[in-house]
Design an enzyme around this catalytic site. Structure first.
Site, PDB file in Angstrom:
ATOM      1  N   SER A  42      26.208   3.044   8.991  1.00  0.00           N
ATOM      2  CA  SER A  42      25.472   1.706   8.740  1.00  0.00           C
ATOM      3  C   SER A  42      26.458   0.807   7.606  1.00  0.00           C
ATOM      4  O   SER A  42      26.264  -0.221   7.477  1.00  0.00           O
ATOM      5  CB  SER A  42      24.264   1.899   7.979  1.00  0.00           C
ATOM      6  OG  SER A  42      24.300   2.852   6.971  1.00  0.00           O
ATOM      7  N   ASP A 339      20.654  -2.914  -1.013  1.00  0.00           N
ATOM      8  CA  ASP A 339      19.479  -2.144  -0.626  1.00  0.00           C
ATOM      9  C   ASP A 339      19.644  -0.695  -1.524  1.00  0.00           C
ATOM     10  O   ASP A 339      20.801  -0.467  -2.382  1.00  0.00           O
ATOM     11  CB  ASP A 339      19.174  -2.016   0.351  1.00  0.00           C
ATOM     12  CG  ASP A 339      20.262  -1.243   1.664  1.00  0.00           C
ATOM     13  OD1 ASP A 339      20.979  -0.569   1.381  1.00  0.00           O
ATOM     14  OD2 ASP A 339      20.069  -1.585   2.705  1.00  0.00           O
ATOM     15  N   HIS A 342      23.459   0.675   0.488  1.00  0.00           N
ATOM     16  CA  HIS A 342      24.577  -0.221   1.096  1.00  0.00           C
ATOM     17  C   HIS A 342      25.046  -1.226  -0.021  1.00  0.00           C
ATOM     18  O   HIS A 342      24.155  -2.059  -0.671  1.00  0.00           O
ATOM     19  CB  HIS A 342      24.236  -0.941   2.421  1.00  0.00           C
ATOM     20  CG  HIS A 342      23.641   0.191   3.582  1.00  0.00           C
ATOM     21  ND1 HIS A 342      22.246   0.283   3.685  1.00  0.00           N
ATOM     22  CD2 HIS A 342      24.281   0.950   4.365  1.00  0.00           C
ATOM     23  CE1 HIS A 342      22.031   1.227   4.623  1.00  0.00           C
ATOM     24  NE2 HIS A 342      23.165   1.670   4.908  1.00  0.00           N
TER      25      HIS A 342
END
Length: 375
Positions: A42, A339, A342
Site C-alpha cells: 500500500s 493515516d 501511510h
C-alpha cells in the site's frame, strides 16, 4: 526553517521551473531510463486494488485530496514515494503536456507499458497468506507473475526477445515489501500463528528466502537495475503508537527490532546478488534510517507532528485507513503520517529524495538511485 526544508524548497522550485518551461514549449524531457517497474504494497499501490474485493482500498476521498485528478487508489493525500522519485526526474516525463505517472497493472495496456508498470497491491506480502483478513490483494509472487505477462507483451511490441531484454536491462525496478508480513501476519496472533512458529530471526530468514526466489525470477525476466527498499519504522506508526505505546509517542521496540533484523538480511541480499549476477546491479535503500532521522528531528524536515495521522486516525483509535469523506487536517505538509500507517506526500518526498540522492552514506547501498540510473 530547517536547512533540509530550505533545500527541498529549492529542489521543488527548480523542478517546477523546468516543468513550466517544458509546458510552455510543449516539449518532452528525455527520461534518465526508459521504464520504471514497481512492486510493493500500500505504500506504493496506485490503483491495483480498486476493483478487488478488499478492505485495503483507497479510491475515495480524503485519499488523493492533493493528487492531480483526486483519489486514484494511492494511500496518501498525494504522491507516493515512487511518484516523487519520478517527480525528481528519474523518468517521469512530459507526455501530451501532462506529467506522466506509471500506470497500475490493472489498467496498463498497449504502448504505455513500455514506460513501465506499477504492480503494487495494498495488503500484499512476501508470504502468500499475509493480509488475507483484508480480502483481495496481489502477493509478491502474484505481482511477479503479472510482470512476466507484461514482459510477453513487451516482446510482442519490440519484435523479439533480444531487443526486449536489451530494453529492460536499462529500466529501474523498485521493490518494497515486508511491512505487511509483520503487521498483517507475524504481529497479528488473532489471525496468524507465525509469531508462535518462528523467532524474529527465523521469520526474517523465511521471508528473505521467499523474497530472493522472486528476485531470481525478475532477473531471469530482464531485471538488471533493482532497488530494494528496507522496511520503515513500523513500530513508530500512529497505529502502533495507539495500540502498544504507553505515552503514544514512544516507538514499539518489539516491532522495530524485528524490522531491523529483516532489513539487515535484505541488505545482505544486495551483496549476494551483485556478486552472483555481474551483469546486474542491486541497491538497498535504508527507509528505516531515514524515518529514524525524521522522527528524531522532525522540524529539520518541516514536520510538527510525527505521531498522529492527518486524517484523524492513528492515536485516536488506531484505525488503519481514513474514513470516506473524512475531513483531514489543513496543514498536511506538517504531518509525517497521513493515516495510521501511510506517510503524507511530504513524508514520502523526504524518503524519495534521499533514496534518489543519498543525504547520508547509509541512505543507499552501495549507490543511490541517481547513480543506478546512470550505470
Amino acid at each position: 526553517m530547517g536547512e533540509g526544508k530550505r533545500m527541498w524548497n529549492v529542489i521543488v522550485c527548480v523542478v517546477l521551473g523546468v516543468m513550466s518551461t517544458m509546458l510552455s514549449f510543449g516539449t518532452r524531457a528525455e527520461p534518465q531510463v526508459p521504464c520504471y517497474f514497481i512492486f510493493g504494497d500500500s505504500l506504493v499501490d496506485n490503483g491495483n486494488n480498486n476493483e478487488l474485493q478488499s478492505l485495503a482500498r483507497a479510491n475515495y476521498l480524503p485519499y488523493g485530496i492533493d493528487f492531480p485528478g483526486g483519489p486514484s487508489g494511492r494511500f496518501s493525500n498525494g504522491k507516493t514515494t515512487v511518484d516523487v522519485v519520478g517527480y525528481l526526474r528519474i523518468l517521469l516525463y512530459q507526455q501530451h503536456n501532462e506529467i506522466y505517472y506509471i500506470p497500475p497493472y490493472a489498467t496498463a495496456s498497449g504502448q504505455e507499458i513500455l514506460g513501465g508498470v506499477n504492480f503494487a497491491s495494498a495488503a500484499a506480502g512476501i508470504r502468500e497468506e499475509t493480509g488475507r483478513q483484508l480480502g483481495g490483494r496481489i502477493t509478491f509472487r502474484g505481482q511477479v507473475e503479472n510482470y512476466r505477462n507484461t514482459v510477453s507483451q513487451v516482446v510482442e511490441l519490440l519484435g523479439d526477445e533480444d531487443t526486449a531484454a536489451n530494453y529492460l536491462s536499462k529500466c529501474i525496478f523498485s521493490i518494497g515489501l515486508g511491512s505487511n508480513d509483520y503487521l498483517n501476519n507475524y504481529f497479528m496472533p488473532q489471525f496468524y500463528n507465525t509469531g508462535n512458529q518462528y523467532t524474529p530471526e527465523e521469520y526474517a530468514t523465511d521471508l528473505i528466502q521467499r523474497y530472493t526466489q522472486q528476485l531470481r525470477i525478475l532477473y531471469n525476466y530482464g531485471a538488471r537495475k533493482v532497488v530494494l527498499y528496507g522496511i520503515g519504522q513500523i513500530g513508530c506508526s500512529p497505529n502502533q503508537l495507539a495500540q502498544n505505546s504507553q505515552d503514544g509517542k514512544t516507538c514499539v521496540e518489539k516491532i522495530n527490532s524485528a524490522n531491523r533484523i529483516f532489513n539487515a538480511r535484505l541488505k545482505g541480499v544486495v551483496d549476494q546478488f551483485n556478486n552472483q549476477f555481474t551483469d546486474a546491479r542491486f541497491i538497498y535503500i535504508d527507509s528505516y534510517g531515514i524515518f529514524q532521522d525524521i522522527i528524531a528531528s522532525p522540524s529539520t524536515y518541516g514536520f510538527s507532528n510525527v505521531n498522529e495521522g492527518c486524517c484523524g486516525v492513528g492515536r485516536n483509535n488506531g484505525q488503519i485507513t481514513c474514513l470516506p469523506l473524512q475531513t483531514p487536517c489543513a496543514n498536511r505538509n506538517a504531518y509525517l503520517f497521513w493515516d495510521a500507517f501511510h506517510p503524507t506526500e511530504a513524508g514520502n518526498a523526504v524518503v524519495a529524495r534521499r533514496a534518489y540522492t543519498a543525504q547520508r552514506p547509509s541512505d543507499a547501498y552501495p549507490v543511490d538511485i541517481r547513480r543506478l540510473a546512470q550505470i
